[in-house]
Design a protein around this motif. Structure first.
Motif, short mmCIF file in Angstrom:
data_model
loop_
_atom_site.label_atom_id
_atom_site.label_comp_id
_atom_site.label_asym_id
_atom_site.label_seq_id
_atom_site.Cartn_x
_atom_site.Cartn_y
_atom_site.Cartn_z
N PRO A 1 0.83 -1.21 0.00
CA PRO A 1 0.00 0.00 0.00
C PRO A 1 0.86 1.26 0.00
O PRO A 1 2.00 1.26 0.48
CB PRO A 1 -0.81 -0.12 1.30
N VAL A 2 0.30 2.31 -0.56
CA VAL A 2 0.98 3.60 -0.59
C VAL A 2 0.11 4.62 0.12
O VAL A 2 -1.12 4.47 0.24
CB VAL A 2 1.26 4.06 -2.04
N LEU A 3 0.73 5.67 0.61
CA LEU A 3 0.02 6.72 1.33
C LEU A 3 -0.40 7.79 0.34
O LEU A 3 0.43 8.38 -0.36
CB LEU A 3 0.93 7.32 2.40
N GLY A 4 -1.72 8.03 0.24
CA GLY A 4 -2.18 9.02 -0.72
C GLY A 4 -3.67 9.23 -0.67
O GLY A 4 -4.37 8.76 0.24
N ASP A 5 -4.17 9.93 -1.67
CA ASP A 5 -5.59 10.21 -1.82
C ASP A 5 -6.19 9.15 -2.74
O ASP A 5 -5.79 9.03 -3.90
CB ASP A 5 -5.77 11.61 -2.42
N PRO A 6 -7.16 8.35 -2.27
CA PRO A 6 -7.71 7.27 -3.12
C PRO A 6 -8.33 7.78 -4.41
O PRO A 6 -8.14 7.16 -5.47
CB PRO A 6 -8.76 6.62 -2.20
N LEU A 7 -9.06 8.90 -4.35
CA LEU A 7 -9.72 9.41 -5.55
C LEU A 7 -8.70 9.87 -6.59
O LEU A 7 -8.81 9.56 -7.78
CB LEU A 7 -10.67 10.55 -5.19
N LEU A 8 -7.69 10.62 -6.13
CA LEU A 8 -6.68 11.10 -7.07
C LEU A 8 -5.87 9.95 -7.65
O LEU A 8 -5.53 9.97 -8.85
CB LEU A 8 -5.75 12.10 -6.37
N LEU A 9 -5.53 8.96 -6.84
CA LEU A 9 -4.78 7.82 -7.36
C LEU A 9 -5.61 7.03 -8.38
O LEU A 9 -5.06 6.51 -9.36
CB LEU A 9 -4.36 6.90 -6.21
N ARG A 10 -6.92 6.96 -8.16
CA ARG A 10 -7.76 6.28 -9.15
C ARG A 10 -7.77 7.06 -10.46
O ARG A 10 -7.69 6.47 -11.55
CB ARG A 10 -9.17 6.13 -8.60
N HIS A 11 -7.86 8.38 -10.38
CA HIS A 11 -7.80 9.19 -11.60
C HIS A 11 -6.44 9.04 -12.27
O HIS A 11 -6.34 9.02 -13.52
CB HIS A 11 -8.05 10.66 -11.26
N LEU A 12 -5.38 8.95 -11.48
CA LEU A 12 -4.04 8.78 -12.04
C LEU A 12 -3.95 7.50 -12.86
O LEU A 12 -3.49 7.51 -14.03
CB LEU A 12 -3.02 8.77 -10.91
N LEU A 13 -4.37 6.38 -12.29
CA LEU A 13 -4.30 5.11 -13.02
C LEU A 13 -5.28 5.09 -14.19
O LEU A 13 -4.98 4.50 -15.24
CB LEU A 13 -4.59 3.96 -12.06
N THR A 14 -6.42 5.74 -14.03
CA THR A 14 -7.39 5.80 -15.14
C THR A 14 -6.80 6.54 -16.33
O THR A 14 -6.96 6.12 -17.49
CB THR A 14 -8.68 6.48 -14.67
N ASN A 15 -6.12 7.64 -16.07
CA ASN A 15 -5.51 8.39 -17.17
C ASN A 15 -4.39 7.59 -17.84
O ASN A 15 -4.28 7.57 -19.07
CB ASN A 15 -4.97 9.71 -16.65
N LEU A 16 -3.54 6.94 -17.03
CA LEU A 16 -2.42 6.19 -17.61
C LEU A 16 -2.93 5.01 -18.44
O LEU A 16 -2.52 4.82 -19.60
CB LEU A 16 -1.49 5.70 -16.50
N ILE A 17 -3.79 4.20 -17.85
CA ILE A 17 -4.28 3.01 -18.56
C ILE A 17 -5.22 3.41 -19.70
O ILE A 17 -5.21 2.81 -20.79
CB ILE A 17 -4.96 2.05 -17.58
N GLY A 18 -6.05 4.44 -19.46
CA GLY A 18 -6.95 4.90 -20.52
C GLY A 18 -6.21 5.43 -21.73
O GLY A 18 -6.59 5.15 -22.88
N ASN A 19 -5.14 6.17 -21.51
CA ASN A 19 -4.33 6.64 -22.64
C ASN A 19 -3.68 5.48 -23.37
O ASN A 19 -3.55 5.49 -24.60
CB ASN A 19 -3.25 7.60 -22.14
N ALA A 20 -3.24 4.46 -22.59
CA ALA A 20 -2.62 3.30 -23.23
C ALA A 20 -3.61 2.55 -24.11
O ALA A 20 -3.23 1.99 -25.16
CB ALA A 20 -2.05 2.37 -22.16
N VAL A 21 -4.89 2.53 -23.73
CA VAL A 21 -5.91 1.88 -24.54
C VAL A 21 -6.29 2.76 -25.73
O VAL A 21 -6.43 2.28 -26.87
CB VAL A 21 -7.16 1.57 -23.68
#
Length: 406
Positions: free
Chosen positions: A299-319
């Motif tokens: 686990p990492v220390l952070g904001d769950p909503l922002l981290l979800r947006h972060l992974l969504t942008n990375l994976i979404g761009n890859a798709v």
């Protein structure tokens, strides 16, 4: 490898350098004082020895026979040769005694000077060491306000910008530095408060008209419609959705730039699994194979909503920026997330520009899909979490993006 003394000295803490400077200054002053004392002592003793030689050596010679002052006065008729010879022998003994005394005094002088230099040097080194320790203590006391200012500055963040250093003491350089820092904190607090109000107002003022516009389009242009209006309605709704997405992306970018308000332990692997499942339908439409691998995630220390947006942008761009029949591979290992995809060839010179807002692989800002904010938002969220986001081109096209959390 030759070490530069100035470089080594520059690596020392300021307190150590200040103590070393005090010790060096004391040592140089002590050496100068010691040299001055030794020179004066040698000169003074030499003058004293010369005075002794002159005072006790008041004997003159005539030819090969030393004579006393009585002999030189002219009274020579009454004295026979034997008494004169006896007086000459006495004068020679006196001269030898004076010479021996001078040599003894010279030897004592040299011995005293050597001992003086030796023990003075030992005492000087010991005192320099003590002065260095005293200088270390004094430097610590002098730098105590700076230490307290540093600790207070570390504690102050976006959430407690209202705090101040409030340094008390005389009106000196440290007090003026603390006052300047407090003034800067006051300006930062006003700036952050203004940004918070802007984001809150923008969230309401921008989203509400778009929602009203979308509702009006759906109600006012409800079926049945005349021929040709159905296509216009879909275009208007598409433009409305894109405008809403753009507003949401800009607000998210502004929020991530402000930093983190609250942090909790976030399971990045579970978040990546959720995002991958949500994007599976889009990947199927794009004919892209998407897969996730998790190996010993932490686990990492952070904001769950922002981290979800972060992974969504990375994976979404890859798709989104892929090719039919391509793939997207997401791997979570420890506190590192890697996203690899297939796609068009990208040069290494183009990658840094892709992390800037409104920049894409296309030559202009107006493209068919997206707004060019995905990677810039991802980079901003990563920086807010003290994480490092890097990208490099793949060998056969596409990207290899790495996200490393501290």
């Amino acid at each position: 490898m030759r070490l530069n003394p100035r470089t080594l000295l520059g690596r020392l803490p300021f307190r150590a350098r200040l103590a070393a400077a005090i010790s060096a200054l004391f040592l140089l002053a002590g050496m100068a004082l010691l040299a001055f004392v030794v020179l004066l002592a040698r000169y003074g003793t030499a003058q004293q020895v010369q005075g002794i030689a002159v005072e006790h050596g008041n004997v003159s010679t005539y030819g090969d026979v030393p004579t006393s002052p009585e002999h030189s006065s002219g009274r020579t008729g009454l004295a026979g040769p034997q008494p004169a010879r006896g007086r000459a022998d006495g004068d020679m003994a006196l001269i030898r005694k004076i010479d021996w005394t001078v040599q003894a005094v010279q030897a004592v002088q040299d011995t005293v000077l050597r001992q003086l230099v030796l023990w003075s040097a030992v005492g000087l080194l010991v005192m320099a060491l003590l002065v260095g320790l005293l200088g270390w203590w004094l430097a610590g006391r002098a730098l105590r306000p700076v230490t307290s200012m540093t600790e207070a500055a570390r504690r102050i963040s976006e959430q407690n910008l209202h705090q101040r250093l409030a340094l008390t003491g005389p009106d000196d350089e440290l007090q003026r530095l603390a006052d300047t820092f407090d003034t800067m904190l006051e300006r930062l607090e006003k700036s952050f408060e203004s940004q918070r109000r802007f984001i809150a107002n923008a969230s309401h003022e921008l989203r509400t008209p778009l929602a009203v516009q979308r509702a009006s389009l759906q109600v006012g242009l409800a079926d049945p419609l005349p021929e040709g209006l159905a296509e216009v309605r879909e275009d208007l709704l598409t433009a409305n959705r894109e405008a809403e997405q753009l507003v949401n992306a800009l607000l998210l970018l502004a929020r991530s730039d402000r930093g983190l308000e609250e942090t909790v332990d976030v399971d990045v692997a579970a978040t990546a699994e959720t995002v991958t499942a949500e994007l599976a339908a889009q990947a199927a439409i794009e004919c892209v194979d998407i897969g996730l691998t998790a190996k010993a995630p932490r686990p990492v220390l952070g904001d769950p909503l922002l981290l979800r947006h972060l992974l969504t942008n990375l994976i979404g761009n890859a798709v989104r920026y892929n090719r039919p029949g391509g793939h997207v591979r997401v791997r979570v290992e420890d506190r590192t997330v890697t996203v690899t995809n297939t796609g068009p060839l990208v040069s290494a010179e183009q990658i840094p520009a892709l992390f800037e807002p409104f920049r894409r692989l296309a030559q202009d800002r107006t493209g068919t899909t997206g707004h060019g904010l995905g990677l810039s938002i991802a980079d901003s969220i990563a920086k807010a979490h003290n994480a490092r986001l890097t990208a490099e081109p793949g060998e056969d096209g596409g990207f290899h993006i790495t996200l490393r959390f501290p």
